[in-house]
Design an enzyme around this catalytic site. Structure first.
Site, PDB file in Angstrom:
ATOM      1  N   PHE A 234       0.812  -1.232   0.000  1.00 48.10           N
ATOM      2  CA  PHE A 234       0.000   0.000   0.000  1.00 48.10           C
ATOM      3  C   PHE A 234       0.837   1.270   0.000  1.00 48.10           C
ATOM      4  CE2 PHE A 234      -2.217  -3.381   2.412  1.00 48.10           C
ATOM      5  CZ  PHE A 234      -3.149  -3.711   1.439  1.00 48.10           C
ATOM      6  N   GLU A 238       7.207   1.155  -0.682  1.00 50.62           N
ATOM      7  CA  GLU A 238       7.732   1.781  -1.897  1.00 50.62           C
ATOM      8  C   GLU A 238       9.139   2.286  -1.647  1.00 50.62           C
ATOM      9  OE1 GLU A 238       5.118   4.664  -3.795  1.00 50.62           O
ATOM     10  OE2 GLU A 238       6.756   5.447  -5.012  1.00 50.62           O
ATOM     11  N   ARG A 316       2.061  15.521  -5.787  1.00 50.12           N
ATOM     12  CA  ARG A 316       0.819  14.898  -6.246  1.00 50.12           C
ATOM     13  C   ARG A 316      -0.389  15.531  -5.540  1.00 50.12           C
ATOM     14  NH1 ARG A 316      -1.161  10.537  -9.232  1.00 50.12           N
ATOM     15  NH2 ARG A 316       0.926  10.026  -9.936  1.00 50.12           N
ATOM     16  N   PHE A 350      -0.997   8.685  -2.451  1.00 51.90           N
ATOM     17  CA  PHE A 350       0.252   9.452  -2.551  1.00 51.90           C
ATOM     18  C   PHE A 350       0.017  10.967  -2.571  1.00 51.90           C
ATOM     19  CE2 PHE A 350       4.431  10.299  -4.684  1.00 51.90           C
ATOM     20  CZ  PHE A 350       5.244   9.419  -3.983  1.00 51.90           C
ATOM     21  N   THR A 446       4.816  11.229 -11.364  1.00 47.97           N
ATOM     22  CA  THR A 446       5.103  12.633 -11.681  1.00 47.97           C
ATOM     23  C   THR A 446       6.604  12.845 -11.895  1.00 47.97           C
ATOM     24  OG1 THR A 446       5.204  13.163  -9.337  1.00 47.97           O
ATOM     25  CG2 THR A 446       3.080  13.424 -10.440  1.00 47.97           C
ATOM     26  N   ALA A 515       2.124   4.176  -7.988  1.00 47.52           N
ATOM     27  CA  ALA A 515       1.443   5.160  -8.825  1.00 47.52           C
ATOM     28  C   ALA A 515       0.360   4.516  -9.700  1.00 47.52           C
ATOM     29  CB  ALA A 515       2.442   5.940  -9.671  1.00 47.52           C
ATOM     30  N   GLU A 725      -5.165   3.134  -7.134  1.00 44.71           N
ATOM     31  CA  GLU A 725      -5.334   4.220  -6.168  1.00 44.71           C
ATOM     32  C   GLU A 725      -6.634   5.020  -6.286  1.00 44.71           C
ATOM     33  OE1 GLU A 725      -1.414   5.744  -7.353  1.00 44.71           O
ATOM     34  OE2 GLU A 725      -0.957   5.823  -5.230  1.00 44.71           O
TER      35      GLU A 725
HETATM   36  N1  LUZ Z   1       5.636   7.387  -6.444  1.00 50.18           N
HETATM   37  C1  LUZ Z   1       6.378   8.310  -7.098  1.00 50.18           C
HETATM   38  C2  LUZ Z   1       4.292   7.400  -6.516  1.00 50.18           C
HETATM   39  O1  LUZ Z   1       7.589   8.288  -6.977  1.00 50.18           O
HETATM   40  N2  LUZ Z   1       5.767   9.220  -7.872  1.00 50.18           N
HETATM   41  C3  LUZ Z   1       4.421   9.291  -8.003  1.00 50.18           C
HETATM   42  O2  LUZ Z   1       3.903  10.141  -8.719  1.00 50.18           O
HETATM   43  C4  LUZ Z   1       3.640   8.350  -7.290  1.00 50.18           C
HETATM   44  N3  LUZ Z   1       2.311   8.385  -7.339  1.00 50.18           N
HETATM   45  C5  LUZ Z   1       1.604   7.514  -6.645  1.00 50.18           C
HETATM   46  C6  LUZ Z   1       2.267   6.567  -5.877  1.00 50.18           C
HETATM   47  N4  LUZ Z   1       3.581   6.504  -5.819  1.00 50.18           N
HETATM   48 MO1  MOS Z   2       2.287   3.813  -4.045  1.00 48.60          MO
HETATM   49  S1  MOS Z   2       1.488   5.114  -2.771  1.00 48.60           S
HETATM   50  O1  MOS Z   2       3.289   2.733  -3.544  1.00 48.60           O
HETATM   51  O2  MOS Z   2       1.594   3.845  -5.476  1.00 48.60           O
END
Ligand code: LUZ
Ligand code: MOS
Length: 773
Positions: A234, A238, A316, A350, A446, A515, A725
């Protein structure tokens, strides 16, 4: 035999590992047979949010029988640094601890018990310092990661002044624990010539590989990262998985022994960062109909002790300040604040859900102010085709208005409103309310260069297939979807495909699976690889039919489906997949391919605050009916109706699961989940006994999820759209439904002052305030 039939069959494929999960035979990190000599790691954590380290005494700990090593920052052979960009996070602190739960010393022993015992014998002297915990304090002390960021469009000051109606306020969102079932963990296995393999519970093999190499003074070639699947993530894995993997790698490198690091739930919840809380101060100017003329918002983001992903999350948040509403004049400013809490990090959405919450609050306030229906205000402000966002991306295939109308129909909105009114008239203490929240969610990282991925498809001579891609399976069924893509391209049944682990030796330079773009990027890479093989096999098949059956057929006229390669026009031209594979092999045709995909046309200029950061948008809307008990503040989910756009879904059942799961995660965040901390920066709800999240008892009386596939040009792999998401946003509708229920007490004359999340306590206090007014 039509290919279309085959395609439909594959779309209803079941979870590729479902039979393993339900029989308890699927393997998660750390469930393989333990290598001999495996050591256990325990950590010594900081008890303070902010303190100087005066001394570390390990002399007693090292003497304990069965101990292998006690490791401090002095033993780090490479850089004591785990942030590649901002260089602000040490693996182990040298002079200062900056959050409660920060690992300070690594203890390695033959058993977990010995390691735990020894960790208690490590003596660390601290001098406690004053912690900074709130964005207000951080801003006062100028503790920000980067200077203010801005997106500006039109003339906000002038149009705000000219607007007939204006409202000002503060919207705050709170923190949220990712609560993956599998806690953070890593197995580190040393091998010959300085190589180390990390079985890390991470969403990003490459991030772990590169960071471990940096910390150990090695190169990427020396570190292999392998992930078969995660027990949930979730966003919480990351980036937040990296530190634990690096600590395990450090231990293995130091002892030359295999090492296991596995956090307990308590350790995990204490030490890892959560969803970034946002404080959003807004002002909105609007006309008498409720049309927004100017919107001004300042977002203060609590980032915790280290930048982690906070800057991207803040960005974001800014890019979702408009949600799905046209803002002719807008100013969106944001500050990323450093505090002494665990480094806050990615969580599904995010920053998007946070940024959206402010404008949705505004929608409800405008409706109350003008005594109009909140849904009417939302419909009035929806983007129309071709209008520009504040960051100047043109909105294509805008359909929020269309989907809101669909939602009105599906939920029988007008009738529902009457029913709620009647219910409230007939019940003195129970009150019901309705909330509606639409979404327009931008799909793409992004950070533009992250929008790339690769895959490896190997066809064996018996016609079975090995599939590797850079995506991480974490329960969202990316593996099911990517295998479906290969199955559809090659026309073979799913049973032929072995979905391999994600491994840096097979797919290098993988972006985090994040993302919402995992299936888009990796599915497209797998598609490209499979198409290469299909084209080679089609040529081989044309030769085969010519040689064996004296039939002339062009390669491009052959169809791949039902485990056969055949002509739809001439049924006698047909061979099994294995026959052609076997023929191709003996004629020296390459049966393996690498596929690469990068999302086209994405860029974003951060300094100017403009660009085209998103390849496409996902649209949808959700309606929630909540019931509150005005004596206790307790609330109950009565009804949920969701209309959600998936494009041509790769797997509708999987997508429904994603929509429902995301809704509940947003629901928990909005009305239930609360992680308070004390004045010393210690989180207080560190187990599920005190940290309350939704469970099966929160299932509503009525639930409708309608998946929508509209006519569209902008989508991703095989016409599908990302799903992970965006549906989380619908959970916010529960907050607005509770607010609506409270406002019914005043016959909708007064606005409810309801804190976020709308817990029973917050609800009760809002009811009390409402009665006092
Ligand atoms: N991680 C990231 C993300 O590095 N850039 C993003 O735009 C993003 N968006 C959603 C979830 N993880
Ligand atoms: Mo993410 S918040 O690991 O897309």
């Amino acid at each position: 035999m039509k290919k279309e039939q085959f395609t439909q069959q594959i779309k209803s494929t079941k979870h590729i590992s479902g039979h393993l999960h339900v029989t308890g035979t699927s393997k998660f990190i750390g469930e393989e047979t333990r290598p001999s000599g495996m050591q256990s790691i325990k950590l010594v954590f900081s008890p303070y949010a902010h303190a100087e380290i005066l001394s570390i005494d390990t002399s007693e700990a090292v003497k304990i029988e069965g101990m292998s090593a006690v490791i401090t920052w002095k033993d780090i052979p490479g850089q004591n640094q785990i942030n590649h960009i901002y260089h602000d996070e040490p693996l182990l602190p040298e002079t200062k601890v900056t959050y409660v739960g920060q690992p300070v010393v690594v203890v390695v022993a033959q058993t977990e018990q010995i390691a735990l015992y020894a960790s208690k014998k490590v003596k660390i002297e601290y001098r406690e310092l004053q912690p900074v915990l709130t964005v207000e304090e951080a801003l006062e002390k100028n503790l920000v990661y980067i200077p203010e960021r801005r997106i500006e469009h039109g003339n906000v000051d002038l149009e705000m002044k000219k607007a007939k109606n204006r409202l000002k306020g503060v919207a705050r969102t709170s923190t949220q624990e990712q609560f993956y079932m599998e806690t953070q963990r890593c197995w580190a296995i040393p091998s010959e010539d300085g190589e180390i393999t990390l079985f890390s519970a991470t969403q990003s093999t490459t991030e772990v590989q590169e960071t471990a190499a940096m910390v150990l003074g090695k190169k990427s070639k020396d570190i292999t990262v392998d992930v078969r699947r995660l027990g949930g993530a979730f966003g919480g894995k990351e980036r937040a998985a990296t530190i634990w993997a690096c600590l395990a790698a450090l231990a293995a490198n130091h002892t030359h022994l295999p090492c296991e690091l596995k956090l307990s739930r308590l350790e995990d919840m204490t030490s890892t960062g959560k969803r970034n809380p946002f404080k959003m101060q807004y002002e909105v100017g609007f006309d008498d109909e409720g049309r927004i003329l100017a919107y001004d918002v300042v977002m203060d983001v609590n980032g915790g002790a280290y930048t982690d992903l906070t800057i991207a999350i803040m960005e974001r948040g800014m890019l979702h300040a408009d949600n799905t509403y046209y803002l002719p004049n807008a100013r969106i400013a944001a500050h990323s604040c450093r505090t002494n809490l665990p480094p806050n990090t990615a969580f599904r959405g995010f920053g998007g859900p946070q940024g959206i919450f402010a404008i949705e609050t505004v929608m409800n306030r405008i409706a109350r102010y003008l005594k109009k229906d909140p849904l009417e205000i939302r419909k009035l402000n929806c983007y129309k085709e071709g209008q520009k966002t504040p960051y100047k991306q043109t909105v294509h295939e805008a359909c929020s208005l269309e989907l809101l109308k669909k939602l009105e129909e599906t939920s029988k909105y007008n009738k529902l409103k009457e029913e709620v009114k009647l219910f409230n008239q007939n019940n003195a203490n129970l009150k019901r309310g309705i909330g509606v929240v639409p979404v327009k969610f931008g799909i793409s990282f992004t950070t533009a260069f992250l929008n790339q991925g690769s895959a490896l498809v190997l066809v064996y001579t018996d016609g079975t297939i090995s599939l590797s891609h850079g995506g991480i399976e974490m329960g969202q069924e990316i593996n099911t979807k990517v295998a479906q893509v290969v199955s559809r391209v090659l026309g073979v049944s799913m049973e032929r495909i072995r979905q391999e682990s994600s491994n840096t030796k097979r797919t290098a330079n993988a972006s985090p699976t994040a993302a919402s773009s995992g299936s888009d990027i990796n599915g497209n890479a797998a598609r490209v690889a499979a198409e290469k093989i299909r084209d080679r096999l089609a040529n081989a098949a044309a030769d085969y039919f010519n040689e064996k059956q004296k039939e002339k057929i062009k390669a491009e006229d052959l169809v791949f489906a039902f485990d056969k390669i055949y002509s739809e026009a001439k049924p006698e031209i047909s061979a099994t997949f294995e026959e052609i594979v076997g023929y191709a092999y003996v004629h020296c045709v390459d049966l393996c391919a690498h596929g690469y995909y990068a999302t086209p046309g994405i860029y974003y200029d951060r300094d100017k605050g403009e660009g085209t950061p998103f390849y496409y948008f996902v649209y949808g809307c959700g309606l929630v009916v909540m019931e509150i008990d005005t004596f206790t503040g307790a609330s109950r989910l009565v009804e949920v109706v969701i209309v959600h756009e998936t494009g041509e879904s790769l797997n509708p059942e999987v997508d429904k699961g994603q929509v429902l799961g995301a809704f509940y995660q947003g629901y928990g965040w909005s009305v239930m989940e609360e992680e308070p901390h004390d004045e010393k920066g210690r989180y207080l709800a560190l187990t599920p006994s005190t940290y309350k999240f939704p469970c099966i008892r929160d299932y509503p009386e009525k639930l409708i999820i309608e998946l929508v596939d509209r006519n569209r040009k902008h989508a991703s792999v095989l016409g599908s759209k990302a799903v992970g998401e965006p549906p989380l946003i619908y959970g916010e509708a529960a907050y607005f439904a509770i607010q609506d229920a409270i406002e019914s007490i005043s016959n909708y004359e007064k606005e409810a002052d309801l804190e976020f999340p709308a817990t029973p306590e917050a609800t009760l206090m809002a009811i009390e305030r409402m009665k006092e007014k």
